[in-house]
Design an enzyme around this catalytic site. Structure first.
Site, mmCIF file in Angstrom:
data_model
loop_
_atom_site.group_PDB
_atom_site.id
_atom_site.type_symbol
_atom_site.label_atom_id
_atom_site.label_comp_id
_atom_site.label_asym_id
_atom_site.label_seq_id
_atom_site.Cartn_x
_atom_site.Cartn_y
_atom_site.Cartn_z
ATOM 1 N N TYR A 144 97.030 88.853 26.472
ATOM 2 C CA TYR A 144 96.314 87.609 26.711
ATOM 3 C C TYR A 144 95.490 87.274 25.475
ATOM 4 O O TYR A 144 94.796 88.138 24.931
ATOM 5 C CB TYR A 144 95.382 87.763 27.920
ATOM 6 C CG TYR A 144 94.587 86.522 28.255
ATOM 7 C CD1 TYR A 144 95.216 85.390 28.766
ATOM 8 C CD2 TYR A 144 93.211 86.480 28.075
ATOM 9 C CE1 TYR A 144 94.481 84.251 29.081
ATOM 10 C CE2 TYR A 144 92.468 85.347 28.396
ATOM 11 C CZ TYR A 144 93.109 84.231 28.897
ATOM 12 O OH TYR A 144 92.387 83.107 29.219
ATOM 13 N N ASP A 239 94.107 90.803 17.954
ATOM 14 C CA ASP A 239 93.156 90.179 18.867
ATOM 15 C C ASP A 239 92.243 91.290 19.383
ATOM 16 O O ASP A 239 92.603 92.052 20.271
ATOM 17 C CB ASP A 239 93.907 89.489 20.009
ATOM 18 C CG ASP A 239 92.957 88.878 21.037
ATOM 19 O OD1 ASP A 239 91.737 89.130 20.945
ATOM 20 O OD2 ASP A 239 93.439 88.161 21.928
ATOM 21 N N LYS A 267 83.566 88.461 23.437
ATOM 22 C CA LYS A 267 82.948 89.472 24.293
ATOM 23 C C LYS A 267 81.782 90.208 23.600
ATOM 24 O O LYS A 267 80.735 89.603 23.434
ATOM 25 C CB LYS A 267 84.040 90.384 24.848
ATOM 26 C CG LYS A 267 85.053 89.516 25.647
ATOM 27 C CD LYS A 267 86.074 90.227 26.461
ATOM 28 C CE LYS A 267 86.790 89.233 27.375
ATOM 29 N NZ LYS A 267 88.175 88.996 27.119
HETATM 30 C C1 LIG Z 1 88.905 87.615 26.983
HETATM 31 C C2 LIG Z 1 89.989 87.591 25.984
HETATM 32 C C3 LIG Z 1 90.320 86.430 25.274
HETATM 33 C C4 LIG Z 1 89.707 85.100 25.595
HETATM 34 O O1 LIG Z 1 88.355 85.055 25.382
HETATM 35 P P1 LIG Z 1 87.471 83.935 26.145
HETATM 36 O O2 LIG Z 1 86.115 84.122 25.593
HETATM 37 O O3 LIG Z 1 87.621 84.221 27.596
HETATM 38 O O4 LIG Z 1 88.067 82.611 25.785
HETATM 39 C C5 LIG Z 1 91.234 86.524 24.255
HETATM 40 N N1 LIG Z 1 91.832 87.690 23.959
HETATM 41 C C6 LIG Z 1 91.558 88.819 24.632
HETATM 42 C C7 LIG Z 1 92.220 90.089 24.225
HETATM 43 C C8 LIG Z 1 90.649 88.803 25.678
HETATM 44 O O5 LIG Z 1 90.418 89.922 26.364
#
Ligand SMILES: *Cc1c(COP(=O)(O)O)cnc(C)c1O
Length: 431
Positions: A144, A239, A267
């Site tokens: 994701y 990511d 995060k």
């Molecule tokens: C949470 C998450 C996102 C998206 O971040 P948001 O602040 O919710 O837009 C993207 N990549 C990873 C791996 C994530 O865990």
């Protein structure tokens, strides 16, 4: 269990907010039942609308790595708020946090701050496309990267190769530029690269996947990706929205010893406020406006409130590197405890995946190494039974079999023992 007030709040919320939530996973659809509404939190605990104290294994999906309402973060935020919360003009704070992030994370010279992980990943891909003058992107099914169009792609009919939109509103035109590979399967990447010679701008991956449970890269997988990218002029995007500043001060790059070309954050980097960021070597970052041609902007990007929370958090982590060992030890202790519970019930199939302070339990007798094996384990209602069993015992797990649990360093060994005993109790009464 009496969740009267939470349920009433949920009914009311549903009238005014689609599904009653501002992010779908919060609605508990994957596990059934009504979501728990939270009133406040401190340290390792959430306090819900019915007055219950819950041991938290979500940590706001990662940011609260030192526990909720950390005193230093709270104090700095109060102080900062009184001086104005956004100016739409640069502040010294932005340079301070950028400097610290560049110091903590390997292989980056510059960083740009945005407001979410989604924005960070979306911008990183645009930058990669601008820099390479190529259009296609490889992602892995089950990873994701936020909710921007290019990432909402699922495997099309037949093969994993042709992406199709997995949400209405994402166009076929967008889908055709996102190619899907299989996590931990280098051959699936090599095939895509072979079939799209000279067209692939970037490979984006969660170096340790956390959005299909916690799934570890198998030895050699990330190194192999690095090699394929190097041989084909493709940028490798890690990511690290989940793993950044969590698996180590320098994230997965440091912990696993593999270098990415562009890294995205979210995060933890916001210390609980909405912050994302993306970073790379200078020659790549200077492709961004206003220096370079790739456009990217944000009215509230780098605002002093968000930067204060983020800077305070990163400073705490940088000044207390033992936090990472402490988190590892606590998570290993939880892992061993859960493992012992399951071992006592050989009729219940299980897998526990863990790295650092990320851990997930899967109800399967097969190793969970990619989206397919995770989906197999998520069939049936075992996870939701486990989840609700834990919730009844005042332990708050992510409400989906596809999410990693995140430990925070405010958790005590007593909290973890309580969690292990809850697991024991649930499995005793399983059949
Ligand atoms: C949470 C998450 C996102 C998206 O971040 P948001 O602040 O919710 O837009 C993207 N990549 C990873 C791996 C994530 O865990």
């Amino acid at each position: 269990m009496n969740y009267t007030r939470s349920s009433a709040l949920f009914q009311e919320a549903k009238k005014y907010i689609p599904g009653g939530v501002n992010s779908p996973v919060r609605a508990f659809q994957a596990v059934g039942g009504d979501p728990v509404f939270i009133e406040k939190a401190k340290g390792a605990y959430l306090y819900d609308a019915d007055g219950r104290q819950l041991i938290d294994y979500i940590a706001s999906w990662g940011p609260m790595i030192l526990g909720h309402a950390h005193q230093e973060v709270v104090e700095k935020l109060i102080d900062r708020t009184q001086k104005g919360t956004s100016f739409g003009a640069p502040t010294e704070l932005e340079t301070e946090i950028a400097k610290l992030a560049v110091k903590m994370v390997p292989n980056i010279d510059q960083i740009r701050f945005v407001n979410s992980g989604t924005e960070a990943c979306m911008s990183a891909v645009r930058l990669a496309r601008g820099y390479t003058a190529r259009e296609k992107l490889i992602k892995f099914s089950g990873c994701y990267h936020g909710h921007s169009d290019a990432f909402l792609i699922q495997a099309g009919s037949g093969a994993l190769t042709f992406g199709t939109p997995n949400s209405p509103g994402v166009t076929q035109g967008t889908a055709k530029d996102t190619l899907l590979a299989r996590f931990n399967d280098l051959a699936s990447v090599a095939n895509l690269v072979e079939q799209n010679q000279g067209e692939i701008a970037a490979v984006i991956i969660e170096p340790v996947a956390g959005n299909m449970g916690c799934i570890l890269p198998q030895p050699g997988f990330l190194e192999g990706l690095r090699e394929i990218c190097d041989q084909n002029g493709i940028l490798l995007i890690f990511d690290e929205v989940m793993t950044g500043f969590r698996l180590a001060a320098g994230g997965a790059q440091e912990r696993l010893g593999v270098q990415a070309d562009i890294v995205t954050f979210g995060k933890v980097i916001g210390g609980g406020l909405p912050v994302g960021a993306f970073a790379a070597r200078q020659e790549i970052m200077e492709f961004l406006a206003p220096v370079g041609p790739v456009y990217q902007a944000g009215t509230l990007s780098g605002n002093p409130l968000a930067m204060t929370a983020g800077l305070t958090m990163l400073n705490l982590l940088d000044n207390n590197p033992e936090v990472y060992r402490s988190l590892d030890e606590k998570t290993a202790y939880l892992h061993q405890g859960l493992e012992a519970c399951f071992k006592a019930h050989p009729e219940i199939p299980y897998q526990i995946n863990r790295l650092g302070s990320m851990i997930s339990v899967h109800f399967s007798d097969q190793p969970v190494v990619d989206f397919e094996s995770s989906a197999l384990a998520a069939r049936g209602d075992s996870f939701s039974r486990f989840f609700h069993g834990m919730l009844e015992r005042e332990i708050y797990l992510p409400p989906s079999a596809y999410e990693s649990w995140f430990l925070n360093d405010a958790l005590s060994y007593d909290d973890i023992d309580k969690t292990i005993h809850a697991c024991e109790d649930i499995l005793q009464n399983w059949s």
